[in-house]
Scaffold this motif. Structure first.
Motif, short mmCIF file in Angstrom:
data_model
loop_
_atom_site.label_atom_id
_atom_site.label_comp_id
_atom_site.label_asym_id
_atom_site.label_seq_id
_atom_site.Cartn_x
_atom_site.Cartn_y
_atom_site.Cartn_z
N VAL A 62 0.84 -1.20 0.00
CA VAL A 62 0.00 0.00 0.00
C VAL A 62 0.88 1.26 0.00
CG1 VAL A 62 -1.65 1.35 1.35
CG2 VAL A 62 -1.97 -1.13 1.09
N LEU A 101 -7.73 8.42 -3.17
CA LEU A 101 -7.87 6.99 -2.86
C LEU A 101 -7.43 6.69 -1.43
CD1 LEU A 101 -6.58 5.44 -6.21
CD2 LEU A 101 -8.95 5.56 -5.41
N ILE A 102 -6.33 7.32 -1.02
CA ILE A 102 -5.84 7.08 0.35
C ILE A 102 -6.84 7.58 1.38
CG2 ILE A 102 -4.12 7.85 2.04
CD1 ILE A 102 -3.14 5.65 0.20
N ASP A 105 -9.83 5.31 1.48
CA ASP A 105 -9.52 4.08 2.22
C ASP A 105 -9.40 4.36 3.72
OD1 ASP A 105 -9.49 2.59 -0.07
OD2 ASP A 105 -7.32 2.67 -0.33
N LEU A 108 -12.76 3.97 5.38
CA LEU A 108 -13.11 2.56 5.51
C LEU A 108 -12.28 1.87 6.58
CD1 LEU A 108 -14.70 0.13 4.40
CD2 LEU A 108 -12.86 -0.20 2.72
N ASP A 109 -10.99 2.17 6.61
CA ASP A 109 -10.10 1.53 7.57
C ASP A 109 -10.48 1.90 9.01
OD1 ASP A 109 -7.76 -0.11 8.10
OD2 ASP A 109 -6.75 1.73 8.70
N MET A 180 -4.23 3.14 7.78
CA MET A 180 -4.34 4.25 6.84
C MET A 180 -4.22 5.60 7.55
SD MET A 180 -4.53 2.60 4.10
CE MET A 180 -4.78 3.97 3.00
#
Length: 208
Positions: A62, A101-102, A105, A108-109, A180
């Motif tokens: 990642v 995108l990071i 994420d 979500l993380d 993340m």
């Protein structure tokens, strides 16, 4: 004809786009700073890929997926900005996408995992980003001065992104931290800070 006019004519002409001399002189500082950053971290810090034994390949993939995307995209953007007449409207959206995108994420993380934050090695990470990012930014600045950028703030911003991404690429194998949130705070924010510095300093460092 002045030197500046000659450079503009060469870079804007079809013949100038085939001039491999400019390409090598542009690429060499970028390659040197990337190699130097990786070598410096390897010499100073022990335990490369130690985190892989604990957490597997996921975290390093990642981190490298993000940083290497910027390391590859930024030189293309700098090359485009340094050659008058090239369309550059795609640059900022393309460079923004990895960050989007990071942070997507990240949401979500945070809803799924509860990774320790900030962990034990964050001072070392922050020190590596703080030291290596300006050095790589300097290499990108030297590379840009081979060309003829006209959008100096934008070129400085991209050079700053490259500097931060090089620092992250070099340090990531030595970083055992996961999550993340850690990536966003100790990698993304320093990279964006370096980009901001580049945006401010671009007109001074890149003017002809």
């Amino acid at each position: 004809m002045s030197r500046t006019e000659k450079i503009l004519d060469q870079l804007a002409s079809e013949g100038g786009t085939r001039d491999t001399g400019y390409a090598w002189r542009f690429a060499l500082p970028l390659v040197i700073v990337l190699a130097a950053a990786c070598a410096a971290v390897a010499l100073i810090i022990d335990g490369a890929f130690a985190g892989v034994a604990i957490a597997g390949l996921g975290p390093i993939l990642v981190k490298w997926g993000f940083s290497l995307t910027l390391v590859l995209l930024a030189p293309v953007a700098l090359w485009t900005l340094g050659r008058p007449g090239r369309k550059s409207g795609w640059i900022l959206p393309a460079l923004t996408l990895p960050f989007a995108l990071i942070f997507g994420d990240l949401v979500l993380d945070l809803s799924i995992n509860a990774w320790p934050f900030p962990g034990e090695t964050w001072p070392r990470c922050l020190a590596a980003m703080t030291i290596l990012s300006p050095l790589a930014f300097a290499g990108a600045t030297f590379a840009m001065r081979v060309l003829a950028p006209v959008k100096l703030r934008r070129a400085g911003l991209v050079a700053g992104l490259f500097g931060g991404a090089v620092a992250m690429t070099a340090y990531a194998p030595f970083c055992p931290e996961r999550g993340m949130l850690y990536l966003a705070v100790f990698y993304c924010l320093p990279i964006l800070a370096m980009a901001g510095i580049g945006w401010l300093m671009g007109p001074k460092l890149l003017r002809w």
